[in-house]
Motif scaffolding. Structure first.
Motif, PDB file in Angstrom:
ATOM      1  N   ALA A 169       0.962  -1.320   0.017  1.00 24.76           N
ATOM      2  CA  ALA A 169       0.096  -0.083   0.060  1.00 24.76           C
ATOM      3  C   ALA A 169       0.803   1.105   0.071  1.00 24.76           C
ATOM      4  O   ALA A 169       0.239   2.286  -0.462  1.00 24.76           O
ATOM      5  N   GLU A 170       1.959   1.291   0.792  1.00 31.24           N
ATOM      6  CA  GLU A 170       2.917   2.324   0.766  1.00 31.24           C
ATOM      7  C   GLU A 170       3.480   3.091  -0.724  1.00 31.24           C
ATOM      8  O   GLU A 170       3.704   3.955  -0.740  1.00 31.24           O
ATOM      9  N   ALA A 171       3.314   1.942  -1.619  1.00 35.90           N
ATOM     10  CA  ALA A 171       3.801   2.371  -2.838  1.00 35.90           C
ATOM     11  C   ALA A 171       2.742   2.783  -3.795  1.00 35.90           C
ATOM     12  O   ALA A 171       2.878   3.323  -5.050  1.00 35.90           O
ATOM     13  N   PRO A 198      -0.596   5.256  -5.036  1.00 40.51           N
ATOM     14  CA  PRO A 198      -1.026   6.657  -4.943  1.00 40.51           C
ATOM     15  C   PRO A 198      -2.544   6.527  -4.565  1.00 40.51           C
ATOM     16  O   PRO A 198      -3.352   5.763  -4.790  1.00 40.51           O
ATOM     17  N   GLY A 199      -3.001   7.887  -3.679  1.00 43.04           N
ATOM     18  CA  GLY A 199      -4.167   8.149  -3.523  1.00 43.04           C
ATOM     19  C   GLY A 199      -5.038   7.162  -2.563  1.00 43.04           C
ATOM     20  O   GLY A 199      -4.627   6.626  -1.853  1.00 43.04           O
ATOM     21  N   LEU A 200      -6.336   7.095  -3.178  1.00 43.86           N
ATOM     22  CA  LEU A 200      -7.344   6.289  -2.378  1.00 43.86           C
ATOM     23  C   LEU A 200      -6.878   4.814  -2.546  1.00 43.86           C
ATOM     24  O   LEU A 200      -7.301   4.091  -1.663  1.00 43.86           O
ATOM     25  N   ASP A 201      -6.284   4.257  -3.572  1.00 49.18           N
ATOM     26  CA  ASP A 201      -5.857   2.932  -3.658  1.00 49.18           C
ATOM     27  C   ASP A 201      -4.948   2.471  -2.298  1.00 49.18           C
ATOM     28  O   ASP A 201      -5.071   1.413  -1.898  1.00 49.18           O
ATOM     29  N   ASN A 210      -4.281  -0.481   2.312  1.00 47.41           N
ATOM     30  CA  ASN A 210      -4.019  -0.633   3.941  1.00 47.41           C
ATOM     31  C   ASN A 210      -4.870  -1.018   4.759  1.00 47.41           C
ATOM     32  O   ASN A 210      -4.871  -1.818   5.718  1.00 47.41           O
ATOM     33  N   LYS A 211      -6.246  -0.423   4.549  1.00 49.98           N
ATOM     34  CA  LYS A 211      -7.353  -1.043   5.328  1.00 49.98           C
ATOM     35  C   LYS A 211      -7.572  -2.431   5.402  1.00 49.98           C
ATOM     36  O   LYS A 211      -7.803  -3.096   6.317  1.00 49.98           O
ATOM     37  N   TYR A 212      -7.368  -2.992   4.111  1.00 40.97           N
ATOM     38  CA  TYR A 212      -7.779  -4.582   3.918  1.00 40.97           C
ATOM     39  C   TYR A 212      -6.766  -5.227   4.491  1.00 40.97           C
ATOM     40  O   TYR A 212      -6.813  -6.311   5.236  1.00 40.97           O
TER      41      TYR A 212
END
Length: 128
Positions: free
Chosen positions: A18-20, A22-25, A30-32
């Motif tokens: 997730a750190e790599a 962008p944006g809402l993705d 991260n939440k998943y």
């Protein structure tokens, strides 16, 4: 690996991925990943252990290379010799079904939010 170890490893890998992004993705991935922490946390809570400390110890063990570490509910600690194994097919199907359910809920929510509310329009109402 079992006893919450598989889920925690997936959570860690997803959060790194997730750190790599962008944006809402990034937020969604991260939440998943964080949602997968529920399994070891629930195992610890149901065994009467301090869930926050167990999850932190499990992360530390996985970062130290002990990928088979899980929650040992008998001894109340994290170790790699819990003797609990998860079936790959069962785990894969559970994750697929949970993901499908979440996507369906999000699609329905998106449809509801995109449609205008029913009822008469402001100009269609008779004057009183």
């Amino acid at each position: 690996a079992g006893a919450g170890g598989c889920e925690l490893q997936l959570a860690d890998l997803l959060q790194q991925h997730a750190e790599a992004q962008p944006g809402l993705d990034q937020y969604a991935i991260n939440k998943y990943g964080l949602a997968l922490e529920v399994v070891p946390r629930t195992l610890a809570e149901n065994a009467g252990l301090d869930a926050a400390n167990i999850v932190a110890a499990l992360y530390a063990a996985h970062k130290a290379g002990e990928r088979s570490a899980g929650v040992n509910v008998v001894d109340g600690q994290v170790d790699a010799t819990t003797g609990v194994l998860d079936l790959l097919w069962t785990k894969k199907e559970a994750l697929r079904q949970a993901t499908d359910a979440a996507v369906t809920v999000l699609r329905v929510d998106q449809i509801i939010m995109s449609k205008p509310a029913g009822g008469p329009k402001k100009g269609d109402q008779p004057a009183m």
